[in-house]
Structure formats: structure tokens, C-alpha cells
Design an enzyme around this catalytic site. Structure first.
Site, PDB file in Angstrom:
ATOM      1  N   GLY A  12      10.635  12.424  42.952  1.00 32.40           N
ATOM      2  CA  GLY A  12      10.386  13.070  44.256  1.00 32.40           C
ATOM      3  C   GLY A  12      11.552  13.973  44.631  1.00 32.40           C
ATOM      4  N   GLY A  15      11.554  16.758  47.302  1.00 32.85           N
ATOM      5  CA  GLY A  15      11.266  16.356  48.689  1.00 32.85           C
ATOM      6  C   GLY A  15      12.528  16.299  49.527  1.00 32.85           C
ATOM      7  NE  ARG A  99       0.103  -2.752  55.516  1.00 29.33           N
ATOM      8  CZ  ARG A  99       0.171  -4.059  55.311  1.00 29.33           C
ATOM      9  NH1 ARG A  99      -0.634  -4.871  55.942  1.00 29.33           N
ATOM     10  NH2 ARG A  99       1.053  -4.564  54.483  1.00 29.33           N
ATOM     11  CG  ASN A 106       2.786   4.363  47.152  1.00 26.92           C
ATOM     12  OD1 ASN A 106       3.567   5.186  46.711  1.00 26.92           O
ATOM     13  ND2 ASN A 106       2.302   4.438  48.374  1.00 26.92           N
ATOM     14  CD  GLN A 113       7.187   7.410  39.306  1.00 27.10           C
ATOM     15  OE1 GLN A 113       7.856   6.676  40.011  1.00 27.10           O
ATOM     16  NE2 GLN A 113       6.927   8.661  39.641  1.00 27.10           N
ATOM     17  CG  ASP A 160      16.280  -1.095  56.916  1.00 28.82           C
ATOM     18  OD1 ASP A 160      15.694  -0.309  57.675  1.00 28.82           O
ATOM     19  OD2 ASP A 160      15.876  -1.366  55.771  1.00 28.82           O
ATOM     20  CG  HIS A 188      12.619  -0.317  54.197  1.00 28.63           C
ATOM     21  ND1 HIS A 188      13.638  -0.105  55.086  1.00 28.63           N
ATOM     22  CD2 HIS A 188      12.010   0.876  54.028  1.00 28.63           C
ATOM     23  CE1 HIS A 188      13.634   1.182  55.442  1.00 28.63           C
ATOM     24  NE2 HIS A 188      12.651   1.789  54.816  1.00 28.63           N
TER      25      HIS A 188
END
Length: 332
Positions: A12, A15, A99, A106, A113, A160, A188
Site C-alpha cells: 500500500g 497510499g 463488516r 481483507n 500476501q 494507540d 486495535h
């Protein structure tokens, strides 16, 4: 004696986060000021032109540590020989999407990957998943890259962790580098638990507990937690774009501490494969307090967990178990 270059993959890469991250890596923020790097940048075919533009800028910046750039839309080429993989690419949730739809997209990305990393990455490649849902994307990657040791697959909760440090620093008007040992437990997501029960402030007269110095349990158990949990949404509201600079910086912090070690007496938060510590179900990628040494992380053991914290740890574990079931249902 000059070090051999380390090959770092960023997916990515064209991005927002990728654009903020690659110059940090090339400047030595991630691996140190004397570690040469070769950047491998991957993105999807529609972003190929933008990716080439990023490569042009890296050339134009003339970074002394940058010994080469691979910019490609081919996942196998991108993964070949990499020592560190920062997985920023993923399918973002769009308006009106369930969701499960996002998870399904994903799962297919991380499955392919994982397979490319397993076949082509260097031995002992360290993997950091940034793209959301980060914990579960990391779990899918682990499932489909069985030859990569589970201890080498992590997800980013350092953002976070750093947000929590920042909030305490602002509240007490102390420098952020004097705040240590906050913990992010769990996912997360907005169920994460930012915990200051073991956090300290370094003062001229020694270390003092954060809870004692803040002296406001209502704030620490309420607004502080929700601010850290919802900080990503607050930044989207303010910028009309998601966190990029801070996420890139946190990714560098995560890898740097993992590779080069945490300071003595200090821990950080990393999403790692649970071994059942603190009664967290084994088999989840869950954020724990860890110390790092010689390129290995270790979960900090023996911390007292009060009743308030126990409920928070369990709540975020439940969400991760649900995400895991949802992800696995997308495989069928």
C-alpha cells in the site's frame, strides 16, 4: 565496517501512510542512522503510476541510506528477499458495507500476501500488519504462512500506545519521553483498553505512578480511555483523512524497538500471538505489554490486573474471538 542493506517491504506504498512511511525508513528512523536499506514498495495496479511517482521522489530526496528501490504491482517480486514486511495495504470499509464484506476482502488480500511472503521472503522475516482490522489480518496472514514463525507476525498497536503517552503528557504538562509503561491491551479498535495502572512518570526525584500524579481516577477510567480509543475517528473528523503521519511514525517505533531492543525498565505495546498470558485466549493476535531484546519480544509477566481492568481485557478478547470466527467463515 558498513552494514549490509536490509530489505524492507511496504505494501500500500502509494497510499497516505505509505507516503509518510517510506521517507522515514529511508532516513533511518526505523532501523537506525547507520543501517542502509533497500525499499520494496507494493501497490495495486490502479495505483502503479502514483507508486512510480513515490519512487521518483525517493530518488530526488537523495537519501544516503537508501541503496535501492523496488516499486511493483507484483506481489511475488515485492516479497522477494525481504527481511521486514510492513503490511499497510488493505481494503478499507466503505459506507454501507457490512463488516463481513470488509473482512472477506481483507481475508483474500492477506491470504495471497501470506503465500508470497512464505515463498519469497528472507528467512526470519519480521512482519508488521498495519491495515485494519490489523489483529485479524495478522492472524489470517499467520494461518496462510505456516512456515513463518508465529513470533514473527505482529500487528500495530503502538499508535494507540503513543496516543496514550501523548494524552498523559498533555494532562500533566510533562515531556512525552518522561511518560513510560502505559499498556494497550487487546484489539486495535474502540474496544482496546489503554491501561495506566503500571505507568510511571520520570521526575527529577525518581519515577512516580501516573495514577498518583494525575490524581483523578474519574478522568483516567473514563475520558482518557475513550479519547485514546476514539482518537482515530477524531482525526478523521478534523483532517477528513485518517491518521497517516502518526501511524507511520508508530510503525517505525514498533520495528525499531523489536529489532534494536527496548530500553531497560521500559515496555511497549505490540499485537502478538497470545500464549494464554493474563487469561487471554491463546490463538488470538492480542496487544500485550512486551519488552524486546536481540530481535525477540517477550510478554511482560506478573502485572496485577484489577477487576475494572479484567472486564476490559475480556471485552476486547471477546471482540477478537468474534472477528476470528467471522474471518474463518469467509474462508469457507
Amino acid at each position: 565496517m558498513a552494514k549490509d542493506p536490509v530489505r524492507v517491504l511496504v505494501t500500500g506504498a502509494a497510499g497516505q501512510i505509505g507516503y509518510a512511511l517510506v521517507p522515514m525508513i529511508a532516513r533511518g528512523v526505523m532501523l537506525g542512522p547507520d543501517q542502509p536499506v533497500i525499499l520494496h514498495m507494493l501497490d495495486i495496479p490502479p495505483a502503479a503510476e502514483a507508486l512510480n511517482g513515490v519512487k521518483m521522489e525517493l530518488v530526488d530526496a537523495a537519501f544516503p541510506l537508501l541503496k535501492g528501490v523496488v516499486a511493483t504491482t507484483d506481489v511475488f517480486e515485492a516479497c522477494t528477499g525481504v527481511n521486514i514486511a510492513v503490511m499497510v495495504g488493505g481494503f478499507p470499509r466503505k459506507e454501507g458495507m457490512e463488516r463481513k464484506d470488509v473482512m472477506s476482502k481483507n481475508v483474500s488480500i492477506y491470504k495471497s500476501q501470506a503465500s508470497a511472503l512464505e515463498k519469497h521472503a528472507a528467512a526470519n522475516c519480521k512482519v508488521l500488519v498495519v491495515a485494519n482490522p490489523a489483529n485479524t489480518n495478522a492472524l489470517i496472514l499467520k494461518e496462510f504462512a505456516p512456515s513463518i514463525p508465529e513470533k514473527n507476525i505482529t500487528c500495530l498497536t503502538r499508535l494507540d500506545h503513543n496516543r496514550a503517552l501523548g494524552q498523559i503528557s498533555e494532562r500533566l504538562n510533562v515531556h512525552v519521553s518522561d511518560v513510560k509503561n502505559v499498556i494497550i491491551w487487546g484489539n486495535h479498535s474502540s474496544t482496546q483498553y489503554p491501561d495506566v495502572n503500571h505507568a510511571k512518570i520520570v521526575t527529577p526525584s525518581g519515577e512516580k505512578p501516573v495514577r498518583e500524579l494525575v490524581a483523578n481516577d474519574e478522568w483516567l477510567n473514563g475520558e482518557f480511555i475513550t479519547t485514546v480509543q476514539q482518537r482515530g475517528a477524531a482525526i478523521i473528523k478534523a483532517r477528513k483523512l485518517s491518521s497517516a503521519l502518526s501511524a507511520a511514525s508508530a510503525a517505525c517505533d514498533h520495528i525499531r524497538d523489536w529489532v534494536l531492543g527496548t530500553p531497560e525498565g521500559t515496555w511497549v505495546s505490540m499485537g502478538v500471538y497470545s500464549d494464554g498470558s493474563y487469561n487471554v485466549p491463546a490463538g488470538l493476535i492480542y496487544s500485550f505489554p512486551v519488552t524486546c531484546r536481540n530481535g525477540e519480544w517477550t510478554i511482560v509477566q506478573g502485572l496485577q490486573i484489577d477487576e475494572f481492568s479484567r472486564k476490559k481485557l475480556d471485552l476486547t478478547a471477546e471482540e477478537l474471538s468474534e472477528e476470528k470466527s467471522l474471518a474463518y467463515s469467509c474462508l469457507n
